[in-house]
Design an enzyme around this catalytic site. Structure first.
Site, PDB file in Angstrom:
ATOM      1  N   LYS A 143      -1.961  -7.749  14.685  1.00 44.14           N
ATOM      2  CA  LYS A 143      -1.014  -7.086  13.874  1.00 44.14           C
ATOM      3  C   LYS A 143       0.413  -7.008  14.829  1.00 44.14           C
ATOM      4  O   LYS A 143       1.494  -6.675  14.454  1.00 44.14           O
ATOM      5  CB  LYS A 143      -1.218  -5.833  13.210  1.00 44.14           C
ATOM      6  N   THR A 149      -0.890  -4.623   2.237  1.00 41.14           N
ATOM      7  CA  THR A 149      -0.236  -4.086   1.112  1.00 41.14           C
ATOM      8  C   THR A 149       0.891  -2.958   1.617  1.00 41.14           C
ATOM      9  O   THR A 149       1.915  -2.536   0.772  1.00 41.14           O
ATOM     10  CB  THR A 149      -1.107  -3.069   0.395  1.00 41.14           C
ATOM     11  N   LYS A 188       0.645   0.518  10.594  1.00 38.92           N
ATOM     12  CA  LYS A 188      -0.493   0.059  10.215  1.00 38.92           C
ATOM     13  C   LYS A 188      -1.623   0.161  11.283  1.00 38.92           C
ATOM     14  O   LYS A 188      -1.376   0.432  12.283  1.00 38.92           O
ATOM     15  CB  LYS A 188      -0.484  -1.593   9.767  1.00 38.92           C
ATOM     16  N   ARG A 189      -2.768  -0.231  10.934  1.00 42.85           N
ATOM     17  CA  ARG A 189      -3.904  -0.287  11.906  1.00 42.85           C
ATOM     18  C   ARG A 189      -3.406  -0.908  13.086  1.00 42.85           C
ATOM     19  O   ARG A 189      -2.838  -2.077  13.120  1.00 42.85           O
ATOM     20  CB  ARG A 189      -5.157  -0.819  11.558  1.00 42.85           C
ATOM     21  N   HIS A 249     -11.740 -10.254   2.226  1.00 40.14           N
ATOM     22  CA  HIS A 249     -10.664  -9.559   2.672  1.00 40.14           C
ATOM     23  C   HIS A 249      -9.994 -10.057   4.205  1.00 40.14           C
ATOM     24  O   HIS A 249      -9.102  -9.326   4.894  1.00 40.14           O
ATOM     25  CB  HIS A 249     -10.491  -8.098   2.889  1.00 40.14           C
ATOM     26  N   LYS A 280       4.484  -1.972  -0.234  1.00 40.27           N
ATOM     27  CA  LYS A 280       4.991  -0.604  -0.283  1.00 40.27           C
ATOM     28  C   LYS A 280       6.497  -0.291   0.370  1.00 40.27           C
ATOM     29  O   LYS A 280       7.368   0.479  -0.464  1.00 40.27           O
ATOM     30  CB  LYS A 280       4.108   0.251   0.225  1.00 40.27           C
TER      31      LYS A 280
END
Length: 823
Positions: free
Chosen positions: A561, A663, A555-556, A364, A667
């Site tokens: 990111k 993911t 998100k985290r 992952h 969504k």
């Protein structure tokens, strides 16, 4: 005597359900029905639903047993289930029925559901993906269940104080979990520590004895997982650590009762909290113990079940497959070998064949720091017999490598299970690769990088092992349940088949230019935006307009990111408006959500920056309300269910080549958001599916990023000197414009962004990101164009259902089948 298959006794009609709720209020909660609160009624409803799930779970068990079905066991250190009651009602198709019933008796089902706590059993995407997989397995009528840890305290509850993240204890079990089922009768004993005594049998056979170990009891708790339609109910089995029944009697007899029971107290620490801090040796040791506890409990449970129905362990892999969700359960390989070799006395070669045929590994992450390694010293202390086995596995494996690549010393060094540079460590990713028959990535780009960048030597040696399984999400939770207005519109337009076959949504493509459908689509989105804007106003005291662009980055919090890149753009928009008088076409609300790891200083500083920038912009009347910034704290599944349906623009802007899949991107798009993003992770495939014209692409490609970093040719100061946009934003950050009370607070950000070969290439992508955001601004001002694109995003997301993902795993890796194909 022939066993009878279990039959249903509990009915799903309103009368039966109402009667059961009243019974549980009286007999389970010891309350009078007339005096029951909404919380009491909610608990009674959950207990009534559990009764129905237990019946169906037993029926499912009987059906799988009769079919002699091969089962898949999913080993994951995390599960983010979200609230269970609403999801159960949704999948049992009882949500509308219960809403009406509750109205009749004077209660609001939504308020009842709000009182349920999110089970805090995970951190982010890894745990959310695991929950989606379980939903799809049950919906597809497949024999699969999850194994995990019953953490008493979750990761943490995020509180914001003066713009800074503060971590609070998340005792999610404070009010219990009515849906779960305790299974103390199926508890297992787990050994730890001790020593190995080597001995030789009279026949010359080597017999290692694991001696003087301490034991912990793993007590299982089952959470029923119901598939859509209620026919199949699998389960998630979580193990809680409990002290053994024995303690040191010698110490006790000397009168030191407290010291005698101290070990008992310490043993129950194992499952107290998710992710103990690894900054000190105790945290690392506890983390290793947690990972082994998960693996050992799971395997004990699986082998017990197998032994009850089968005698020949050489057939183990014909009935059992274990999916390792990242490297955390990699010790499964060693523990299964220990069980087969030490306890079942199976020859090494046969045991290794069984182990490889049983285990499969999903990678992952591409980030080196996320690939787990454990020091040899720590393994020798906690799992002495396992370390012996790891040495043996490595020796035999490297013998094979040497036969094929005799002269390549560097290749042998890279493929070894042991990292020899500096402190000697065991590479858990290498262990997972060689101990599994399948290694998969979670998007096409990621799987290519797994083969090319992460495990090139292993891929060269065994290319047949490697494959791709692009992630998905369950449309039941993330569309049907979380977005009722849109779900109803889709059902009215194309029927209900889309709930279990998301490709059916292709049929709404024809409505993308239909005026009436577009009006309904816009109305559904606006309902969701009003819900979120009300939530932001009530929790943050920030008034945001539902008519503005809801630009969401949820998100985290992590540098890769690139929440920081988003903030730089917000500052740019603000400066353009205030300093240069250039107003955007559309008002925009920037919404952030996400937690930073407690020890991750840079990520926590980014949270502080978001709040500092937001405070300046939100208070500045010169913005005329055209720019607002909100950070919604304590991101979790139940909050995501408010955020995702309300999104107009989804920020998926990680540096290309760093995100395995994502993911959240799926969504958001499934719920009619457009994506602004890089060609990273599953963004690549999403763009292919929805159409390049319906995706706002910017940024360097993965190969360009790799080339810049490998050659050391990224020099961001040159970008700063040439670009007035970059210069104005960084100068504003350094000038304390957004930290007037704390001069120099954000100077470190400027310094880091200007460093040669800054790892995540923020400034390399910044100017193109600004230009792409201008296109977003112009196109949102054209409702017909924007909503056509939004409708097409929803219509073309069929590939990204976990139903498709599970079918591919089942066909290509697990060799399991839906029960209808076995009966």
């Amino acid at each position: 005597m022939t066993k009878r298959r279990f039959t249903l006794k509990k009915k799903n009609d309103r009368k039966s359900l109402a009667a059961d709720i009243c019974d549980h209020v009286v007999f389970s909660l010891s309350k009078e029905v007339d005096n029951a609160t909404e919380h009491d009624i909610g608990k009674a409803l959950a207990l009534s639903m559990r009764d129905r799930l237990v019946e169906r779970m037993m029926m499912t068990r009987d059906r799988f047993r009769e079919a002699k079905a091969k089962r898949m066991y999913y080993f994951s250190i995390e599960y983010l289930l979200g609230r269970c009651l609403g999801n159960t009602l949704c999948n049992m198709e009882l949500l509308s029925e219960c809403e009406e019933m509750f109205k009749d008796i004077g209660y609001d089902l939504d308020e009842v559901r709000e009182s349920e706590r999110d089970p805090a059993l995970g951190n982010g995407g890894l745990g959310r993906l695991a929950a989606c997989f379980l939903d799809s397995l049950a919906t597809l009528d497949m024999p699969g269940c999850g194994y995990g840890i019953h953490y008493e305290y979750g990761l943490f509850r995020q509180s914001i104080q003066d713009g800074c993240q503060k971590e609070l204890a998340d005792y999610w079990m404070a009010d219990g979990m009515p849906m779960e089922i305790a299974r103390p009768d199926q508890a297992v004993m787990i050994p730890l520590y001790g020593r190995v005594e080597n001995s030789i049998l009279p026949n010359g056979e080597y017999l290692p004895m694991w001696m003087d170990w301490e034991d912990i009891i793993g007590v299982p708790y089952d959470i029923p997982i119901v598939g859509y339609g209620g026919k199949t109910v699998n389960y998630l089995r979580l193990f809680a650590a409990r002290a053994s029944q024995s303690f040191d009697m010698e110490i006790f007899n000397h009168g030191d009762y407290i010291r005698a029971v101290q070990r008992k107290i310490e043993s129950e620490m194992v499952t107290k909290v998710l992710y103990p801090s690894e900054s000190v040796s105790f945290g690392k040791e506890l983390r290793l113990v947690q990972e082994y506890f998960l693996v050992a409990c799971g395997l004990r449970d699986i082998t017990r079940r197998f032994s009850a129905q089968n005698k020949n362990f050489e057939e183990f892999a014909d009935y059992v497959v274990i999916q390792l969700n990242d490297t955390h359960p990699a010790l499964t390989v060693v523990e299964l070998m220990r069980y087969l070799v030490d306890e079942k006395r199976i020859k090494w070669g046969t045991a290794w064949e069984i182990t490889q045929a049983t285990c499969a590994y999903t990678n992952h992450t591409l980030l080196p720091e996320a690939l787990e390694c454990w020091s040899v010293d720590l393994l020798e202390k906690v799992l002495p017999r396992h370390l012996q086995l790891i040495y043996e596995i490595n020796s035999r494996f490297l013998d094979g490598v040497k036969k094929k690549y005799a002269d390549d010393v560097e290749k042998i060094r890279r493929m070894s299970l042991f990292e020899e540079d500096g402190k000697k460590e065991v590479r858990m990713a290498n262990l997972a690769v060689i101990g599994s028959h399948s290694v998969n990535g979670v998007s096409e780009l990621h799987s290519d990088l797994v083969k090319r960048r992460l495990f090139p030597d292993f891929y060269e040696m065994n290319p047949e092992k490697f494959n791709n399984k692009t992630n998905g999400v369950t449309p039941r939770r993330w569309l049907l349940k979380s977005n009722p207005p849109l779900a109803q519109l889709l059902t009215d337009s194309v029927g209900k088949k889309w709930i279990t076959d998301l490709s059916e949504l292709k049929k709404i493509e024809k409505y993308a230019t239909d005026t009436e459908f577009r009006k309904k689509f816009i109305a559904a989105k606006r309902k969701n935006k009003i819900v979120l804007s009300d939530f932001i106003r009530s929790t943050l005291d920030i008034k945001v307009s539902p008519d503005s662009i809801f630009d969401i980055h949820a998100k985290r919090i992590h540098e890769y990111k690139r929440q920081l890149l988003n903030v730089l753009h917000i500052i740019h928009m603000y400066l353009e408006m205030i300093d240069h008088g250039r107003e955007p076409f559309c008002a925009r609300t920037f919404i952030f959500a996400g937690k930073a790891a407690p020890g991750y200083w840079e990520a926590k500083q980014i949270i502080k920056l978001i709040h500092s920038v937001g405070e300046v912009i939100n208070k500045d009347k010169r913005t005329k309300g055209l720019i607002k910034v909100a950070f919604t704290p304590d991101y979790r599944v139940s909050l995501a269910e408010k955020i995702i349906p309300a999104c107009d623009l989804s920020e998926q802007i990680s540096t290309a080549g760093t995100e395995a899949s994502g993911t959240g991107n799926m969504k958001f798009a499934m719920n009619g958001a457009l994506t602004i993003g890089t060609l990273d992770g599953a963004n690549v495939e999403m763009r292919e599916e929805v159409g390049a014209e319906n995706f706002y692409l910017f940024g360097l490609r993965q190969e360009e990023v790799e080339n810049l970093l490998v050659t050391g040719s990224y020099h961001p100061r040159g970008i700063y000197e040439k670009s007035p946009e970059v210069r104005q934003v960084l100068d504003a950050l350094r000038s304390n414009r957004f930290s007037p009370k704390d001069p120099g607070m954000f100077s470190w950000i400027v310094d880091k962004l200007l460093m040669d070969n800054e790892q995540y290439l923020h400034l390399a992508d910044f100017v193109e990101y600004i230009e792409t955001q201008k296109i977003v601004d112009r196109e949102y001002a054209d409702p017909a164009l924007w909503n056509k694109k939004a409708i097409l995003n929803t219509a073309r997301m069929g590939k990204f259902s976990t139903d498709r993902t599970m079918r591919e795993y089942a066909r290509d890796i697990w060799n399991i089948k839906a029960l209808k194909d076995l009966e």
